[in-house]
Motif scaffolding. Sequence first.
Motif, PDB file in Angstrom:
ATOM      1  N   GLU A   9      51.283 -42.495 -38.893  1.00 13.67           N
ATOM      2  CA  GLU A   9      51.687 -43.198 -40.171  1.00 13.67           C
ATOM      3  C   GLU A   9      51.765 -41.745 -41.175  1.00 13.67           C
ATOM      4  OE1 GLU A   9      48.912 -45.989 -41.043  1.00 13.67           O
ATOM      5  OE2 GLU A   9      49.782 -47.492 -39.857  1.00 13.67           O
ATOM      6  N   PRO A  10      52.798 -42.086 -42.211  1.00 12.51           N
ATOM      7  CA  PRO A  10      52.755 -40.795 -43.088  1.00 12.51           C
ATOM      8  C   PRO A  10      51.485 -40.908 -44.028  1.00 12.51           C
ATOM      9  CG  PRO A  10      54.068 -42.818 -43.811  1.00 12.51           C
ATOM     10  CD  PRO A  10      53.716 -42.960 -42.336  1.00 12.51           C
ATOM     11  N   GLN A  11      51.024 -39.673 -44.357  1.00 15.87           N
ATOM     12  CA  GLN A  11      49.947 -39.739 -45.443  1.00 15.87           C
ATOM     13  C   GLN A  11      50.080 -40.501 -46.502  1.00 15.87           C
ATOM     14  OE1 GLN A  11      48.996 -35.748 -46.254  1.00 15.87           O
ATOM     15  NE2 GLN A  11      46.893 -36.154 -46.717  1.00 15.87           N
ATOM     16  N   LEU A  12      49.141 -41.350 -46.982  1.00 19.69           N
ATOM     17  CA  LEU A  12      49.193 -42.186 -48.100  1.00 19.69           C
ATOM     18  C   LEU A  12      49.166 -41.400 -49.459  1.00 19.69           C
ATOM     19  CD1 LEU A  12      47.172 -45.400 -46.965  1.00 19.69           C
ATOM     20  CD2 LEU A  12      49.872 -45.111 -47.539  1.00 19.69           C
ATOM     21  N   SER A  13      48.439 -40.385 -49.469  1.00 17.54           N
ATOM     22  CA  SER A  13      48.110 -39.289 -50.526  1.00 17.54           C
ATOM     23  C   SER A  13      47.534 -38.114 -50.000  1.00 17.54           C
ATOM     24  CB  SER A  13      46.930 -40.111 -51.394  1.00 17.54           C
ATOM     25  OG  SER A  13      46.662 -39.168 -52.647  1.00 17.54           O
ATOM     26  N   GLN A  14      48.012 -37.083 -50.882  1.00 19.48           N
ATOM     27  CA  GLN A  14      47.477 -35.604 -50.672  1.00 19.48           C
ATOM     28  C   GLN A  14      46.245 -35.330 -51.498  1.00 19.48           C
ATOM     29  OE1 GLN A  14      50.664 -32.725 -51.587  1.00 19.48           O
ATOM     30  NE2 GLN A  14      52.309 -34.159 -50.713  1.00 19.48           N
ATOM     31  N   TYR A  15      45.894 -36.270 -52.178  1.00 21.52           N
ATOM     32  CA  TYR A  15      44.591 -36.069 -52.951  1.00 21.52           C
ATOM     33  C   TYR A  15      43.526 -36.910 -52.750  1.00 21.52           C
ATOM     34  CZ  TYR A  15      41.546 -35.903 -57.135  1.00 21.52           C
ATOM     35  OH  TYR A  15      40.591 -35.984 -57.842  1.00 21.52           O
ATOM     36  N   ARG A  16      42.341 -36.423 -52.208  1.00 25.91           N
ATOM     37  CA  ARG A  16      41.110 -37.116 -51.834  1.00 25.91           C
ATOM     38  C   ARG A  16      40.071 -37.168 -53.092  1.00 25.91           C
ATOM     39  NH1 ARG A  16      37.276 -40.015 -50.891  1.00 25.91           N
ATOM     40  NH2 ARG A  16      36.397 -40.374 -48.823  1.00 25.91           N
ATOM     41  N   ASP A  17      40.014 -37.918 -53.918  1.00 29.05           N
ATOM     42  CA  ASP A  17      38.911 -37.959 -54.927  1.00 29.05           C
ATOM     43  C   ASP A  17      37.745 -38.362 -54.661  1.00 29.05           C
ATOM     44  OD1 ASP A  17      37.581 -38.067 -57.501  1.00 29.05           O
ATOM     45  OD2 ASP A  17      38.672 -40.106 -57.928  1.00 29.05           O
ATOM     46  N   ARG A  19      34.917 -38.582 -56.048  1.00 27.81           N
ATOM     47  CA  ARG A  19      34.023 -39.485 -56.938  1.00 27.81           C
ATOM     48  C   ARG A  19      34.218 -41.131 -56.178  1.00 27.81           C
ATOM     49  NH1 ARG A  19      34.788 -37.792 -63.155  1.00 27.81           N
ATOM     50  NH2 ARG A  19      34.081 -35.779 -62.971  1.00 27.81           N
ATOM     51  N   PHE A  20      35.239 -41.243 -55.254  1.00 28.28           N
ATOM     52  CA  PHE A  20      35.280 -42.416 -54.542  1.00 28.28           C
ATOM     53  C   PHE A  20      34.064 -42.953 -54.018  1.00 28.28           C
ATOM     54  CE2 PHE A  20      36.599 -45.256 -51.182  1.00 28.28           C
ATOM     55  CZ  PHE A  20      37.201 -46.188 -51.913  1.00 28.28           C
ATOM     56  N   GLU A  21      33.767 -43.960 -54.249  1.00 29.96           N
ATOM     57  CA  GLU A  21      32.507 -44.343 -53.386  1.00 29.96           C
ATOM     58  C   GLU A  21      32.702 -45.526 -52.530  1.00 29.96           C
ATOM     59  OE1 GLU A  21      30.228 -46.390 -56.536  1.00 29.96           O
ATOM     60  OE2 GLU A  21      29.754 -44.556 -57.802  1.00 29.96           O
ATOM     61  N   GLY A  22      32.697 -44.942 -51.072  1.00 27.44           N
ATOM     62  CA  GLY A  22      33.220 -45.723 -50.086  1.00 27.44           C
ATOM     63  C   GLY A  22      33.591 -44.643 -48.901  1.00 27.44           C
ATOM     64  N   GLY A  23      33.674 -45.099 -47.675  1.00 23.20           N
ATOM     65  CA  GLY A  23      34.211 -44.324 -46.554  1.00 23.20           C
ATOM     66  C   GLY A  23      35.598 -43.955 -46.760  1.00 23.20           C
ATOM     67  N   GLN A  24      36.159 -43.450 -45.655  1.00 21.53           N
ATOM     68  CA  GLN A  24      37.605 -42.976 -45.484  1.00 21.53           C
ATOM     69  C   GLN A  24      38.468 -44.529 -45.277  1.00 21.53           C
ATOM     70  OE1 GLN A  24      39.146 -40.375 -45.778  1.00 21.53           O
ATOM     71  NE2 GLN A  24      41.361 -41.151 -45.403  1.00 21.53           N
ATOM     72  N   GLU A  25      37.834 -45.457 -44.556  1.00 22.70           N
ATOM     73  CA  GLU A  25      38.609 -46.540 -44.349  1.00 22.70           C
ATOM     74  C   GLU A  25      38.881 -47.393 -45.695  1.00 22.70           C
ATOM     75  OE1 GLU A  25      37.174 -49.077 -41.213  1.00 22.70           O
ATOM     76  OE2 GLU A  25      37.641 -47.571 -39.497  1.00 22.70           O
ATOM     77  N   ALA A  26      37.875 -47.342 -46.307  1.00 25.43           N
ATOM     78  CA  ALA A  26      37.659 -48.167 -47.797  1.00 25.43           C
ATOM     79  C   ALA A  26      38.642 -47.386 -48.600  1.00 25.43           C
ATOM     80  CB  ALA A  26      36.404 -48.119 -48.267  1.00 25.43           C
ATOM     81  N   PHE A  27      38.750 -46.021 -48.583  1.00 26.09           N
ATOM     82  CA  PHE A  27      39.557 -45.305 -49.416  1.00 26.09           C
ATOM     83  C   PHE A  27      40.966 -45.584 -49.232  1.00 26.09           C
ATOM     84  CE2 PHE A  27      42.002 -41.201 -50.158  1.00 26.09           C
ATOM     85  CZ  PHE A  27      41.662 -41.215 -51.582  1.00 26.09           C
ATOM     86  N   LEU A  31      44.276 -47.343 -51.247  1.00 26.23           N
ATOM     87  CA  LEU A  31      45.379 -46.667 -51.297  1.00 26.23           C
ATOM     88  C   LEU A  31      46.673 -47.657 -51.072  1.00 26.23           C
ATOM     89  CD1 LEU A  31      44.942 -42.968 -50.003  1.00 26.23           C
ATOM     90  CD2 LEU A  31      45.086 -43.895 -52.369  1.00 26.23           C
ATOM     91  N   ARG A  32      46.405 -48.640 -50.192  1.00 26.68           N
ATOM     92  CA  ARG A  32      47.463 -49.614 -49.495  1.00 26.68           C
ATOM     93  C   ARG A  32      47.843 -50.669 -50.387  1.00 26.68           C
ATOM     94  NH1 ARG A  32      48.442 -47.664 -44.296  1.00 26.68           N
ATOM     95  NH2 ARG A  32      46.921 -46.741 -43.228  1.00 26.68           N
ATOM     96  N   THR A  33      46.620 -51.067 -51.152  1.00 29.47           N
ATOM     97  CA  THR A  33      46.851 -52.291 -51.976  1.00 29.47           C
ATOM     98  C   THR A  33      46.749 -51.929 -53.593  1.00 29.47           C
ATOM     99  OG1 THR A  33      44.414 -52.332 -52.114  1.00 29.47           O
ATOM    100  CG2 THR A  33      45.334 -53.473 -50.387  1.00 29.47           C
ATOM    101  N   SER A  34      46.742 -50.541 -53.922  1.00 29.11           N
ATOM    102  CA  SER A  34      46.609 -50.221 -55.394  1.00 29.11           C
ATOM    103  C   SER A  34      47.845 -50.323 -55.747  1.00 29.11           C
ATOM    104  CB  SER A  34      45.925 -48.770 -55.510  1.00 29.11           C
ATOM    105  OG  SER A  34      46.117 -48.393 -56.905  1.00 29.11           O
ATOM    106  N   THR A  35      47.932 -50.633 -57.300  1.00 33.72           N
ATOM    107  CA  THR A  35      49.327 -50.493 -58.010  1.00 33.72           C
ATOM    108  C   THR A  35      49.198 -49.211 -59.165  1.00 33.72           C
ATOM    109  OG1 THR A  35      48.273 -51.947 -59.542  1.00 33.72           O
ATOM    110  CG2 THR A  35      49.758 -53.093 -57.839  1.00 33.72           C
ATOM    111  N   THR A  36      48.304 -48.294 -58.706  1.00 31.72           N
ATOM    112  CA  THR A  36      48.582 -47.216 -59.567  1.00 31.72           C
ATOM    113  C   THR A  36      49.014 -46.071 -58.806  1.00 31.72           C
ATOM    114  OG1 THR A  36      46.585 -47.972 -60.861  1.00 31.72           O
ATOM    115  CG2 THR A  36      46.925 -45.746 -60.889  1.00 31.72           C
ATOM    116  N   VAL A  37      49.648 -45.028 -59.463  1.00 31.56           N
ATOM    117  CA  VAL A  37      49.901 -43.762 -58.857  1.00 31.56           C
ATOM    118  C   VAL A  37      49.306 -42.739 -59.754  1.00 31.56           C
ATOM    119  CG1 VAL A  37      51.993 -44.394 -57.780  1.00 31.56           C
ATOM    120  CG2 VAL A  37      52.055 -43.604 -60.199  1.00 31.56           C
ATOM    121  N   TYR A  38      49.081 -41.520 -58.814  1.00 26.16           N
ATOM    122  CA  TYR A  38      48.590 -40.092 -59.717  1.00 26.16           C
ATOM    123  C   TYR A  38      49.873 -39.290 -59.833  1.00 26.16           C
ATOM    124  CZ  TYR A  38      46.412 -35.527 -60.033  1.00 26.16           C
ATOM    125  OH  TYR A  38      46.410 -34.336 -60.620  1.00 26.16           O
ATOM    126  N   VAL A  39      50.185 -38.931 -60.709  1.00 27.06           N
ATOM    127  CA  VAL A  39      51.196 -38.015 -60.971  1.00 27.06           C
ATOM    128  C   VAL A  39      50.745 -36.554 -61.362  1.00 27.06           C
ATOM    129  CG1 VAL A  39      53.207 -37.555 -62.442  1.00 27.06           C
ATOM    130  CG2 VAL A  39      52.465 -39.844 -62.069  1.00 27.06           C
TER     131      VAL A  39
END
Length: 204
Positions: A9-17, A19-27, A31-39
């Motif tokens: 699968e293509p990488q969902l995001s090049q940026y790993r925050d 400060r995100f509280e949670g594991g990789q699966e939660a992250f 990403l799969r459900t959010s309606t926000t993009v980082y520019v």
Amino acid sequence: MARLLKQLEPQLSQYRDRRFEGGQEAFEHCLRTSTTVYVGNLSFYTTEEQIYEVFQRAGDIQRIIMGLDKNQMTPCGFCFVSYYTREDTEDCVKYISGTTMDDRPIRVDFDWGFKDGRQYGRGKSGGQVRDEYRLDYDSGRGGYGKIFSKEMLERQAAMQAQMGQYADGMQDAADLDQPPAAKRARRDDRSNPRHRDRDSDEDD
């Protein structure tokens, strides 16, 4: 097989925050459900109005949050754009990422969701970390990297101070170490008024 499909699968995001509280699966779920993009890679001079004009082509925008230098409260080259639907968010990443704004190719990634405080740069000088040590000159992002520029100014000041001390030392050495021949030449200088008066008396 599921693991293989996940790797393909293509990488969902090049940026790993961090400060995100949670594991990789939660992250990844966010990403799969959010309606926000980082520019990213925006010019410091790109306005919110310009961003709205471009990003509304993908769908109705809920809000835009400009990234700010936490010390100066000025734009520092990134923003968050939130849409109302996931479909519009996906269209944004698909069609707008890589387009040009203010002569810069912008980067658009899925984001896990904006939270207050994420709009501020995390660099030591207040802006983005990527602009701290940048060695190349970027007119759209404030010139050279801030920490690099500070180091350069400090080096220049130290070199100027060193050169000033060296010049003062050379002058002192020249005054103290003047050769006797130069002193005799000054005494025998025919343009000296004392010599002219003496010569005039002898001619009479």
